[in-house]
Design a protein around this motif. Structure first.
Motif, PDB file in Angstrom:
ATOM      1  N   SER A  12      -3.927  20.562  34.811  1.00  0.00           N
ATOM      2  CA  SER A  12      -4.665  21.818  34.822  1.00  0.00           C
ATOM      3  C   SER A  12      -5.482  21.869  33.538  1.00  0.00           C
ATOM      4  O   SER A  12      -4.958  21.604  32.461  1.00  0.00           O
ATOM      5  CB  SER A  12      -3.696  22.995  34.875  1.00  0.00           C
ATOM      6  N   GLN A  14      -8.665  23.903  31.197  1.00  0.00           N
ATOM      7  CA  GLN A  14      -9.542  25.030  30.949  1.00  0.00           C
ATOM      8  C   GLN A  14     -10.363  24.699  29.716  1.00  0.00           C
ATOM      9  O   GLN A  14      -9.810  24.338  28.666  1.00  0.00           O
ATOM     10  CB  GLN A  14      -8.746  26.307  30.720  1.00  0.00           C
ATOM     11  N   TRP A  46      -8.265  22.193  38.324  1.00  0.00           N
ATOM     12  CA  TRP A  46      -7.348  21.062  38.370  1.00  0.00           C
ATOM     13  C   TRP A  46      -8.104  19.754  38.376  1.00  0.00           C
ATOM     14  O   TRP A  46      -9.152  19.635  39.005  1.00  0.00           O
ATOM     15  CB  TRP A  46      -6.476  21.144  39.620  1.00  0.00           C
TER      16      TRP A  46
END
Length: 181
Positions: A12, A14, A46
Motif C-alpha cells: 500500500s 501513499q 496498491w
C-alpha cells in the motif's frame, strides 16, 4: 518432477508531491530546478505484482537433467501480462566422484517500470515491463566431498527498456519502452 508456485509482491502506498516539474533530458543538470513551474500530484493505492510459475524437471538419463519452465506475471503499474519461458539443463560429463558437470540456460525475464517512471506527473502511464533474454553457460568440478569449483558466464540482451524522451509540448519528459542494451 513438476514444481509450481505463486509469487506475489504487494504494498500500500501513499505519496504526495508539490514542487517544480522535472527538467527535460536536454536541459543541463545544473539548471535552476526550483524556478520551474510548480506541479502537484497524489498517489494513494496498491502496488501489486502477482506471478505464477511452473517447471518440469526431466531426467532422460541418470547423468542429465532438463528443466523447461514458464513464469506468468502482471504488474498493476505496467501494461499487459508477461509470459517468460525458460530452459535450463545440466549434464554430468564425469558422474560419481569427483563429478564434472556442464550446465546452461536460456530464459526471458521481466521487471516492472520504476514507480517514478509509471506514475504521473513524473512518469507515464501504460508502460510495458523491461525485458531481458538471458543466456548462461557454466561448469562444476568437485575436488573433495566438501569443495566444489563452479564457473558461469552469461549474456543479457535487453529490450523494451523504459527510457525518458522530451515532451513535445509543455516541457518535461515522457517515458517509452524504446531502450535496448
Amino acid at each position: 518432477t513438476f514444481n509450481t508456485g505463486l509469487d506475489v509482491f504487494t504494498s500500500s502506498s501513499q505519496a504526495n508531491y508539490r514542487g517544480p516539474a522535472p527538467p527535460r533530458p536536454v536541459e543541463p543538470s545544473n539548471g535552476a530546478f526550483s524556478t520551474g513551474p510548480l506541479i502537484e500530484n497524489k498517489f494513494d493505492g496498491w502496488i501489486c505484482y502477482p506471478a505464477v510459475y511452473g517447471e518440469l524437471e526431466i531426467a532422460p538419463t541418470s547423468r542429465a537433467k532438463i528443466v523447461p519452465g514458464v513464469r506468468i506475471e502482471s504488474y498493476n503499474l505496467a501494461k499487459g501480462i508477461d509470459i517468460s519461458p525458460r530452459l535450463n539443463g545440466r549434464v554430468d560429463i564425469r558422474p560419481g566422484f569427483p563429478r564434472t558437470t556442464v550446465k546452461g540456460g536460456l530464459g526471458i525475464f521481466t521487471q516492472p517500470p520504476q514507480f517514478q517512471e509509471a506514475i504521473p506527473p513524473f512518469g507515464t502511464e501504460g508502460l510495458r515491463s523491461n525485458r531481458a533474454i538471458q543466456y548462461a553457460l557454466g561448469a562444476e568440478q568437485e575436488f573433495t566431498r566438501n569443495i566444489e569449483f563452479s564457473v558461469e558466464g552469461f549474456y543479457k540482451q535487453l529490450d523494451r527498456l523504459v527510457s525518458p524522451l522530451p515532451k513535445d509540448i509543455g516541457g518535461g519528459v515522457e517515458y517509452f519502452n524504446v531502450g535496448k542494451g
